[in-house]
Write an enzyme that holds these catalytic residues in place. Structure first.
Site, mmCIF file in Angstrom:
data_model
loop_
_atom_site.group_PDB
_atom_site.id
_atom_site.type_symbol
_atom_site.label_atom_id
_atom_site.label_comp_id
_atom_site.label_asym_id
_atom_site.label_seq_id
_atom_site.Cartn_x
_atom_site.Cartn_y
_atom_site.Cartn_z
ATOM 1 N N THR A 104 -4.926 -5.916 1.962
ATOM 2 C CA THR A 104 -5.948 -5.173 1.224
ATOM 3 C C THR A 104 -5.206 -4.315 0.212
ATOM 4 O O THR A 104 -4.299 -3.564 0.578
ATOM 5 C CB THR A 104 -6.790 -4.297 2.165
ATOM 6 O OG1 THR A 104 -7.368 -5.117 3.184
ATOM 7 C CG2 THR A 104 -7.890 -3.582 1.407
ATOM 8 N N VAL A 156 5.030 -2.424 -5.246
ATOM 9 C CA VAL A 156 4.688 -1.481 -4.182
ATOM 10 C C VAL A 156 5.821 -0.465 -4.058
ATOM 11 O O VAL A 156 6.993 -0.841 -4.024
ATOM 12 C CB VAL A 156 4.465 -2.239 -2.854
ATOM 13 C CG1 VAL A 156 4.344 -1.292 -1.681
ATOM 14 C CG2 VAL A 156 3.229 -3.119 -2.967
ATOM 15 N N MET A 192 -1.010 0.582 -3.024
ATOM 16 C CA MET A 192 -0.773 0.996 -1.660
ATOM 17 C C MET A 192 -1.491 0.029 -0.722
ATOM 18 O O MET A 192 -2.570 0.307 -0.246
ATOM 19 C CB MET A 192 -1.266 2.414 -1.448
ATOM 20 C CG MET A 192 -0.851 2.975 -0.116
ATOM 21 S SD MET A 192 -1.263 4.698 0.077
ATOM 22 C CE MET A 192 0.069 5.461 -0.784
ATOM 23 N N PRO A 193 -0.928 -1.139 -0.486
ATOM 24 C CA PRO A 193 -1.585 -2.139 0.355
ATOM 25 C C PRO A 193 -1.627 -1.763 1.837
ATOM 26 O O PRO A 193 -0.804 -0.998 2.328
ATOM 27 C CB PRO A 193 -0.714 -3.383 0.159
ATOM 28 C CG PRO A 193 0.029 -3.146 -1.107
ATOM 29 C CD PRO A 193 0.241 -1.667 -1.163
ATOM 30 N N LEU A 194 -2.606 -2.344 2.501
ATOM 31 C CA LEU A 194 -2.727 -2.291 3.954
ATOM 32 C C LEU A 194 -2.640 -3.739 4.421
ATOM 33 O O LEU A 194 -3.395 -4.593 3.944
ATOM 34 C CB LEU A 194 -4.059 -1.670 4.351
ATOM 35 C CG LEU A 194 -4.415 -1.665 5.830
ATOM 36 C CD1 LEU A 194 -3.407 -0.846 6.633
ATOM 37 C CD2 LEU A 194 -5.825 -1.122 6.024
#
Length: 126
Positions: A72, A34, A1-3
């Site tokens: 991130t 993702v 779960m990238p930011l």
């Protein structure tokens, strides 16, 4: 779960910015697995005086079209997946909205799974 945080010089159209979102998201889906609808991304535009870069650092000829992309993500990907992410991101941004590979700067910040709260004050991955 990238930011994902994306920074670029001011003046790009909404369509250009949306194409950046779409291309980065597609690259993450294809290389980092993702999930669908896992889109947590921002774009910040900066005046020229507030946007500095090395125009030829490491022999890469950058221009004012440079885009900084900081991702991130959980520290669960292999070196090969990271290389694929970087390459695919540059490739897709070249296709849409037409950013040169030299102007795609990606930084990956890896964190432990328990360092996220995705809402409701909960550590969903802990």
């Amino acid at each position: 779960m990238p930011l994902v945080h994306i920074s670029l010089r001011t003046g790009k159209t909404q369509a250009h910015r949306q194409a950046i979102f779409d291309s980065v998201y597609r690259a993450m889906r294809e290389t980092f697995n993702v999930p669908e609808d896992d889109q947590f991304m921002t774009i910040t535009q900066h005046e020229g005086a507030d946007f500095r870069y090395g125009a030829s650092y490491l022999g890469v000829a950058r221009s004012d079209e440079l885009v900084f992309i900081q991702i991130t993500a959980n520290n669960t990907r292999t070196v090969e997946q990271k290389k694929m992410l970087f390459g695919r991101t540059a490739e897709l941004l070249g296709e849409s909205p037409g950013i040169r590979p030299e102007d795609v700067f990606v930084s990956l910040v890896e964190v432990e799974k328990e360092n996220w709260s995705r809402g409701n004050g909960l550590a969903q991955y802990a």
